[in-house]
Motif scaffolding. Structure first.
Motif, short mmCIF file in Angstrom:
data_model
loop_
_atom_site.label_atom_id
_atom_site.label_comp_id
_atom_site.label_asym_id
_atom_site.label_seq_id
_atom_site.Cartn_x
_atom_site.Cartn_y
_atom_site.Cartn_z
N VAL A 55 -12.99 73.95 37.59
CA VAL A 55 -13.11 72.63 38.23
C VAL A 55 -14.30 71.87 37.65
O VAL A 55 -14.20 70.66 37.38
CB VAL A 55 -13.23 72.77 39.76
N GLU A 56 -15.41 72.56 37.41
CA GLU A 56 -16.57 71.91 36.79
C GLU A 56 -16.21 71.36 35.41
O GLU A 56 -16.59 70.23 35.07
CB GLU A 56 -17.73 72.90 36.66
N GLU A 57 -15.49 72.13 34.61
CA GLU A 57 -15.10 71.69 33.27
C GLU A 57 -14.16 70.49 33.33
O GLU A 57 -14.28 69.56 32.53
CB GLU A 57 -14.43 72.84 32.50
N ILE A 58 -13.23 70.50 34.26
CA ILE A 58 -12.30 69.38 34.41
C ILE A 58 -13.06 68.12 34.78
O ILE A 58 -12.87 67.05 34.18
CB ILE A 58 -11.21 69.69 35.45
N ILE A 59 -13.94 68.21 35.77
CA ILE A 59 -14.67 67.03 36.24
C ILE A 59 -15.60 66.48 35.18
O ILE A 59 -15.64 65.27 34.94
CB ILE A 59 -15.44 67.35 37.54
N THR A 60 -16.36 67.34 34.52
CA THR A 60 -17.30 66.86 33.51
C THR A 60 -16.59 66.33 32.26
O THR A 60 -17.16 65.54 31.52
CB THR A 60 -18.32 67.94 33.11
N GLY A 61 -15.33 66.73 32.07
CA GLY A 61 -14.58 66.26 30.92
C GLY A 61 -13.79 64.98 31.16
O GLY A 61 -13.16 64.45 30.25
N LEU A 62 -13.82 64.47 32.40
CA LEU A 62 -13.07 63.26 32.71
C LEU A 62 -13.72 62.03 32.10
O LEU A 62 -14.94 61.92 32.00
CB LEU A 62 -12.97 63.06 34.23
N SER A 63 -12.89 61.10 31.70
CA SER A 63 -13.35 59.80 31.22
C SER A 63 -12.32 58.77 31.67
O SER A 63 -11.21 59.12 32.09
CB SER A 63 -13.45 59.80 29.70
N SER A 64 -12.67 57.51 31.57
CA SER A 64 -11.73 56.45 31.94
C SER A 64 -10.47 56.53 31.11
O SER A 64 -9.35 56.30 31.59
CB SER A 64 -12.38 55.08 31.75
#
Length: 70
Positions: A55-64
């Motif tokens: 979950v941490e990797e998914i969230i930190t990898g998000l961009s617009s």
């Protein structure tokens, strides 16, 4: 990090209502649980730790751009 990718063929989650009616991208991340539908579901700590990391990797990898691609 160890994980298993799967596609659900049955059942459902509350997030599906958001996706269906509002068009908001959702993701379902499940942790293997013993005695899931009881008051004392049990999870292996390592499975929990891997899920937090995922979950941490998914969230930190998000961009617009990634969100708009959905």
């Amino acid at each position: 990090m160890s994980y298993t990718r799967a596609v659900r063929t049955g059942g459902g989650i509350d997030g599906s209502e958001i996706l269906t009616y509002e068009g908001i991208p959702t993701i379902c991340i499940g942790i293997p649980v013993r005695y899931e539908h009881t008051n004392y579901g049990m999870v292996a700590y390592q499975d929990f730790a891997y899920t937090v990391k995922l979950v941490e990797e998914i969230i930190t990898g998000l961009s617009s751009e990634k969100i708009a691609a959905f």
